[in-house]
Design a protein around this motif. Structure first.
Motif, PDB file in Angstrom:
ATOM      1  N   CYS A  90      33.311  47.130  25.044  1.00 62.39           N
ATOM      2  CA  CYS A  90      32.387  46.037  24.732  1.00 62.39           C
ATOM      3  C   CYS A  90      32.057  46.015  23.241  1.00 62.39           C
ATOM      4  O   CYS A  90      32.007  44.943  22.623  1.00 62.39           O
ATOM      5  CB  CYS A  90      31.115  46.180  25.564  1.00 62.39           C
ATOM      6  N   ILE A  91      31.852  47.170  22.656  1.00 65.35           N
ATOM      7  CA  ILE A  91      31.588  47.259  21.214  1.00 65.35           C
ATOM      8  C   ILE A  91      32.774  46.724  20.428  1.00 65.35           C
ATOM      9  O   ILE A  91      32.626  45.901  19.514  1.00 65.35           O
ATOM     10  CB  ILE A  91      31.287  48.715  20.809  1.00 65.35           C
ATOM     11  N   VAL A  92      33.973  47.194  20.784  1.00 63.97           N
ATOM     12  CA  VAL A  92      35.185  46.767  20.076  1.00 63.97           C
ATOM     13  C   VAL A  92      35.397  45.271  20.219  1.00 63.97           C
ATOM     14  O   VAL A  92      35.717  44.574  19.242  1.00 63.97           O
ATOM     15  CB  VAL A  92      36.407  47.545  20.599  1.00 63.97           C
ATOM     16  N   ASN A  93      35.229  44.729  21.420  1.00 65.27           N
ATOM     17  CA  ASN A  93      35.466  43.304  21.631  1.00 65.27           C
ATOM     18  C   ASN A  93      34.499  42.443  20.827  1.00 65.27           C
ATOM     19  O   ASN A  93      34.879  41.407  20.282  1.00 65.27           O
ATOM     20  CB  ASN A  93      35.369  42.967  23.116  1.00 65.27           C
ATOM     21  N   ALA A  94      33.244  42.860  20.743  1.00 64.53           N
ATOM     22  CA  ALA A  94      32.281  42.092  19.949  1.00 64.53           C
ATOM     23  C   ALA A  94      32.642  42.137  18.473  1.00 64.53           C
ATOM     24  O   ALA A  94      32.628  41.107  17.784  1.00 64.53           O
ATOM     25  CB  ALA A  94      30.871  42.638  20.175  1.00 64.53           C
ATOM     26  N   MET A  95      32.984  43.305  17.982  1.00 66.55           N
ATOM     27  CA  MET A  95      33.193  43.473  16.542  1.00 66.55           C
ATOM     28  C   MET A  95      34.568  43.037  16.066  1.00 66.55           C
ATOM     29  O   MET A  95      34.741  42.761  14.871  1.00 66.55           O
ATOM     30  CB  MET A  95      32.943  44.931  16.154  1.00 66.55           C
ATOM     31  N   THR A  96      35.553  42.926  16.976  1.00 66.64           N
ATOM     32  CA  THR A  96      36.905  42.576  16.526  1.00 66.64           C
ATOM     33  C   THR A  96      37.500  41.345  17.185  1.00 66.64           C
ATOM     34  O   THR A  96      38.527  40.859  16.729  1.00 66.64           O
ATOM     35  CB  THR A  96      37.881  43.753  16.746  1.00 66.64           C
ATOM     36  N   ARG A  97      36.871  40.792  18.244  1.00 69.28           N
ATOM     37  CA  ARG A  97      37.496  39.676  18.963  1.00 69.28           C
ATOM     38  C   ARG A  97      36.584  38.473  19.167  1.00 69.28           C
ATOM     39  O   ARG A  97      37.059  37.359  19.415  1.00 69.28           O
ATOM     40  CB  ARG A  97      37.999  40.151  20.332  1.00 69.28           C
ATOM     41  N   MET A  98      35.295  38.637  19.104  1.00 65.63           N
ATOM     42  CA  MET A  98      34.352  37.580  19.469  1.00 65.63           C
ATOM     43  C   MET A  98      34.378  36.406  18.484  1.00 65.63           C
ATOM     44  O   MET A  98      34.419  36.594  17.277  1.00 65.63           O
ATOM     45  CB  MET A  98      32.942  38.181  19.535  1.00 65.63           C
ATOM     46  N   ARG A  99      34.328  35.213  19.037  1.00 67.16           N
ATOM     47  CA  ARG A  99      34.075  33.985  18.266  1.00 67.16           C
ATOM     48  C   ARG A  99      32.866  33.247  18.854  1.00 67.16           C
ATOM     49  O   ARG A  99      31.933  32.932  18.139  1.00 67.16           O
ATOM     50  CB  ARG A  99      35.308  33.074  18.271  1.00 67.16           C
TER      51      ARG A  99
END
Length: 270
Positions: free
Chosen positions: A173-182
């Motif tokens: 969840c941390i990685v997805n927010a910081m590297t994938r979220m728009r």
């Protein structure tokens, strides 16, 4: 002394050289910050990775989703498709050193009132909290569990943050927010399917930096990842992915005075 924040390079080495020349970069005087996605899909990912690593302390790099993808493939994850340009890195004689260096890069960098991250930050995170969460991921990437972590990193769930998350779900969840979220909802539910401009936001979602009452207000967040957004400078946010990979521009933003420097894409990805 100048600090120049550079948008997504993605293996566009010749464009990076042109931009560095335009800003008259001197390693003894200036610093380059990279918002992540320094490799993949562009034609010279190996040269780009070597060049940025070779800058030493003059370069600060945060990890993007394509950088993590390279590490995932190196750990045994299957390659996605023919548009990848990471094989030369994996086959290089210095591959181990390059990959270890990349894995040692932070997920987030904070300096003064600036915070740099590849994609974004969830509204409920303060900057100190976000930095601590990034450090949790960095500790695993730099430790003996790196391969197991990368092997189970892919996926969209959980799509909403909770302080109660544990283990791999928490890290993902941390990685997805910081590297994938728009896009995300005002309540913090992340949406990963849509990549278009903010005007095409999916129902119930807004750009992450438009969520009201963000707890990291007061800092300027520097990010990339969103080529359809383009150059975006507004209070509290600077978006720097200007689509160099797709024939657009490569952009640098000078922290000291907000001046913008751009070069046209110097190479074709076809």
């Amino acid at each position: 002394m100048g600090t120049y924040v550079i948008g997504d390079v993605q293996g566009c080495h010749d464009s990076l050289l042109a931009l560095v020349q335009k800003i008259c970069f001197r390693p003894s005087r200036d610093r380059l910050w990279f918002v992540g996605d320094i490799v993949n899909r562009g034609p010279k990912s190996l040269e780009t990775l070597r060049a940025i690593r070779g800058l030493g302390v003059s370069a600060t790099v945060v990890l993007g989703n394509h950088d993590l993808y390279l590490l995932m493939v190196a750990a045994g994850w299957p390659k996605r498709g023919k548009d990848d340009t990471i094989q030369l890195i994996l086959d290089a004689p210095d591959a181990d050193q390059l990959l270890d260096w990349l894995a040692s890069r932070p997920l987030m960098h904070v300096e003064g009132r600036f915070a740099m991250v590849h994609a974004g930050l969830l509204a409920q995170w303060t900057i100190p909290q976000a930095r601590e969460l990034a450090a949790e991921v960095e500790s695993v990437l730099q430790g003996p569990s790196r391969q197991a972590f990368l092997a189970d990193l892919a996926g969209n769930a959980p799509a909403k943050w909770s302080d109660k998350l544990k283990g791999q779900d928490r890290l993902r969840c941390i990685v997805n927010a910081m590297t994938r979220m728009r896009f995300c909802s005002p309540e913090g539910l992340m949406e990963f399917k849509h990549k278009g401009p903010p005007s095409n936001a999916p129902d119930g979602a807004v750009p992450w930096f438009s969520v009201p009452k963000r707890r990291h207000a007061g800092y300027t967040i520097l990010a990339g990842h969103w080529s359809a957004l383009g150059l975006c400078i507004e209070p509290g946010f600077v978006g720097l992915d200007t689509g160099c990979l797709w024939g657009g521009k490569l952009t640098a933003y000078r922290l000291e005075d907000g001046e913008v420097f751009q070069v046209n894409a110097a190479e074709s990805t076809k």
